[in-house]
Design a protein around this motif. Structure first.
Motif, PDB file in Angstrom:
ATOM      1  N   VAL A   1      55.409  74.620  52.199  1.00 50.17           N
ATOM      2  CA  VAL A   1      55.236  74.845  53.634  1.00 50.17           C
ATOM      3  C   VAL A   1      53.756  74.707  53.969  1.00 50.17           C
ATOM      4  CG1 VAL A   1      55.403  76.549  55.506  1.00 50.17           C
ATOM      5  CG2 VAL A   1      57.246  76.369  53.807  1.00 50.17           C
ATOM      6  N   GLN A   2      53.474  73.993  55.028  1.00 49.74           N
ATOM      7  CA  GLN A   2      52.109  73.827  55.515  1.00 49.74           C
ATOM      8  C   GLN A   2      51.963  74.652  56.791  1.00 49.74           C
ATOM      9  OE1 GLN A   2      49.980  72.018  53.524  1.00 49.74           O
ATOM     10  NE2 GLN A   2      51.813  71.940  52.246  1.00 49.74           N
ATOM     11  N   ASP A   3      51.156  75.690  56.720  1.00 51.20           N
ATOM     12  CA  ASP A   3      51.028  76.603  57.861  1.00 51.20           C
ATOM     13  C   ASP A   3      49.874  76.266  58.790  1.00 51.20           C
ATOM     14  OD1 ASP A   3      53.208  78.313  57.263  1.00 51.20           O
ATOM     15  OD2 ASP A   3      52.002  79.249  55.693  1.00 51.20           O
ATOM     16  N   ASP A   4      48.795  75.748  58.274  1.00 48.58           N
ATOM     17  CA  ASP A   4      47.594  75.507  59.073  1.00 48.58           C
ATOM     18  C   ASP A   4      47.635  74.084  59.629  1.00 48.58           C
ATOM     19  OD1 ASP A   4      45.155  75.980  60.262  1.00 48.58           O
ATOM     20  OD2 ASP A   4      44.006  75.482  58.448  1.00 48.58           O
TER      21      ASP A   4
ATOM     22  N   ARG B   1      51.469  70.865  65.144  1.00 41.61           N
ATOM     23  CA  ARG B   1      52.087  72.183  65.379  1.00 41.61           C
ATOM     24  C   ARG B   1      53.031  72.116  66.586  1.00 41.61           C
ATOM     25  NH1 ARG B   1      47.671  75.277  66.155  1.00 41.61           N
ATOM     26  NH2 ARG B   1      47.813  74.967  68.382  1.00 41.61           N
TER      27      ARG B   1
ATOM     28  N   ARG C   1      59.735  74.467  59.889  1.00 43.25           N
ATOM     29  CA  ARG C   1      58.561  74.501  59.023  1.00 43.25           C
ATOM     30  C   ARG C   1      58.250  73.079  58.561  1.00 43.25           C
ATOM     31  NH1 ARG C   1      60.967  79.420  58.116  1.00 43.25           N
ATOM     32  NH2 ARG C   1      59.598  81.208  57.864  1.00 43.25           N
TER      33      ARG C   1
END
Length: 173
Positions: A142-145, A151, A162
């Motif tokens: 998962v890539q959050d930033d 986004r 996600r």
């Protein structure tokens, strides 16, 4: 089921069954007309696979080359993909009767092997409906930033969406 499921690349003749299975597997937000689904097959026929019990479609994966960090919006017909070394998974759908048979992992293995054969080295996807747990087991992270444009695009896939990436050579399939 009457036999061991057979994996093979999808054909145009399979697309009505793909569209029907999509309606069962996904929430209404993700329902797309057959022609949109078929556009994935048109641009990447070797990267779209199905699992069959005789002639019955049990599960499918639709995937294609696409630039990293730029998932196509839901409901968009694809034409020729821009040059990329990235493999994008559009859909992985497992019918209710086929859950627990390992078909998801098998289809990812078949399609990612074909993707590597076409020179693709990395992969990304937008996991929905809690599927991120499945993809993590296969080696996706998962890539959050995320930068704001990505986004916002991922948010268009729903609250629990996600964005995930992987090195195709390191997948656990």
């Amino acid at each position: 089921m009457t036999s061991t499921p057979t994996l093979r690349p999808l054909t145009d003749a399979d697309m009505p069954a793909v569209a029907a299975l999509q309606l069962v597997a996904f929430a209404p937000l993700f329902h797309e007309p057959q022609e949109i689904l078929a556009s994935r097959l048109t641009v990447a026929p070797n990267l779209c696979w199905g699992a069959f019990d005789d002639d019955d479609l049990l599960a499918y994966i639709l995937s294609h080359p696409w630039p990293a960090a730029s998932p196509p919006p839901i409901g968009v017909t694809l034409s020729a993909p821009p040059p990329s070394d990235n493999w994008f998974v559009h859909d992985l759908a497992i019918g209710p009767a086929a859950r627990g048979l390992g078909l998801g992992r098998a289809l990812v293995g078949a399609a990612s092997g074909a993707a590597r054969g076409e020179g693709l080295t990395r992969g990304d996807l937008v996991a929905v409906q809690g599927a991120w747990r499945f993809w993590e087991k296969l080696g996706y992270a998962v890539q959050d930033d995320l930068p704001p444009p990505l986004r916002d695009k991922v948010a268009g896939y729903g609250e629990d969406a996600r964005y995930m990436t992987a090195d195709l050579a390191a997948l656990n399939v």
